[in-house]
Design an enzyme around this catalytic site. Structure first.
Site, PDB file in Angstrom:
ATOM      1  N   GLU A  66       0.836  -1.212   0.000  1.00 16.91           N
ATOM      2  CA  GLU A  66       0.000   0.000   0.000  1.00 16.91           C
ATOM      3  C   GLU A  66       0.863   1.251   0.000  1.00 16.91           C
ATOM      4  OE1 GLU A  66      -2.756   2.574   3.002  1.00 16.91           O
ATOM      5  OE2 GLU A  66      -3.039   0.401   3.125  1.00 16.91           O
ATOM      6  N   SER A  91       0.901 -11.177   7.343  1.00 20.57           N
ATOM      7  CA  SER A  91      -0.060 -10.108   7.622  1.00 20.57           C
ATOM      8  C   SER A  91       0.427  -9.171   8.724  1.00 20.57           C
ATOM      9  CB  SER A  91      -1.406 -10.714   8.019  1.00 20.57           C
ATOM     10  OG  SER A  91      -2.284  -9.715   8.476  1.00 20.57           O
ATOM     11  N   SER A  98      -7.388 -10.243   7.126  1.00 26.00           N
ATOM     12  CA  SER A  98      -7.024 -11.036   5.953  1.00 26.00           C
ATOM     13  C   SER A  98      -7.282 -12.532   6.184  1.00 26.00           C
ATOM     14  CB  SER A  98      -5.545 -10.819   5.612  1.00 26.00           C
ATOM     15  OG  SER A  98      -4.728 -11.075   6.741  1.00 26.00           O
TER      16      SER A  98
END
Length: 281
Positions: A129, A221, A265
């Site tokens: 991101e 994650s 996630s």
């Protein structure tokens, strides 16, 4: 049998951005049987494995640069402008599943950059991101994971502050106050996704209700690592697993109440699988 009482946290599971990306991928896979995806569609190995079995092909940017005339999924994390430029050059059809929250943030950062703002982004270095956000500034924005990385004496006296969407709200405002306390004028933009940030409070409430907690998450994650620690702080009997094979029956005593939760996630089907395994003890 230990007569365990097992409950899955109703608020755990995919955030809407991940749901959106996976639904798009499955729709194409059901119709066409194959689809390229730039990077892991979600930071969960079990879900990636499931989709690979349906025909999803995970590629990196190097492979993307060599690909021609194919469909490629952009995952929820978003991508920098250079990826879209490459797609045009290589005649690639991009299936853009960028999270709407991330896209909005990209546009805001681009507008700030076009105005000449000094942009600082609170986020994880090299996170997908963040790479997309940096791309909106020709990689000129300053990214930092902790305020200790900044030499406050050399930070401009007027900055525009943004955050990666999945960072801690409390930490963001703590950093914001420290910057202002150092005499820096901060144009503060709270760009944290509340579906993610509110999980802290929800998980603390959930974790405190059980004798033990099984936290299910992929090892990649970032969100999973943060939320696991939230649970662990509340309930020391919290265990991190990525799949049901990793559960140890010695974690539980007879008649224990066991809570199962996960990252944004983590698929619900995986937590259900974990529950079924625990109930066999």
């Amino acid at each position: 049998m230990k007569n365990l009482q097992v409950q899955i946290d109703a608020h755990s599971g995919f955030c809407f951005g991940v749901v959106y990306a996976i639904e798009m991928a499955e729709e194409i896979l059901n119709d066409e049987g194959v689809l390229y995806c730039l990077g892991d569609i979600v930071h969960n190995d079990e879900e990636v494995k499931r989709l690979k079995n349906k025909g999803l092909i995970i590629i990196d940017h190097q492979v993307l640069s060599e690909l021609r005339n194919e469909k490629v999924l952009i995952r929820a994390h978003g991508e920098p402008p250079s990826t879209y430029e490459l797609a045009i050059k290589n005649n690639l059809t991009l299936i853009d599943a960028s999270c709407p929250v991330v896209l909005k943030l990209q546009h805001r950062i681009k507008n700030s950059f076009d105005k000449g703002d000094s942009i600082y982004i609170y986020g994880k270095h090299a996170h997908a991101e963040v790479i997309g956000l940096l791309g909106q500034t020709n990689n000129e924005a300053v990214v930092f994971q902790d305020i200790s990385e900044l030499d406050l004496a050399t930070v401009p006296k007027n900055i525009t502050l943004y955050s990666q969407t999945t960072k801690s709200t409390d930490k963001f405002y703590e950093i914001n106050d420290m910057l202002k306390g150092s005499g820096i004028e901060v144009n503060t933009n709270d760009t944290i996704c509340r579906q993610v940030s509110n999980r802290d409070r929800e998980l603390r409430d959930f974790a405190g209700k059980f004798d033990s907690i099984v936290f299910v998450s992929g090892t990649k994650s970032s969100n999973g690592k943060v939320l696991f620690n939230v649970c662990k702080e509340t309930n020391p009997n919290t265990y991190f697993i990525s799949n049901s094979d990793q559960i140890d029956s010695s974690w539980f005593s007879e008649n224990d109440r066991v809570g199962i939760c996960g990252a944004t996630s983590t698929p619900m089907w995986l937590m259900e699988e974990v529950k079924e395994r625990i109930l066999t003890f």
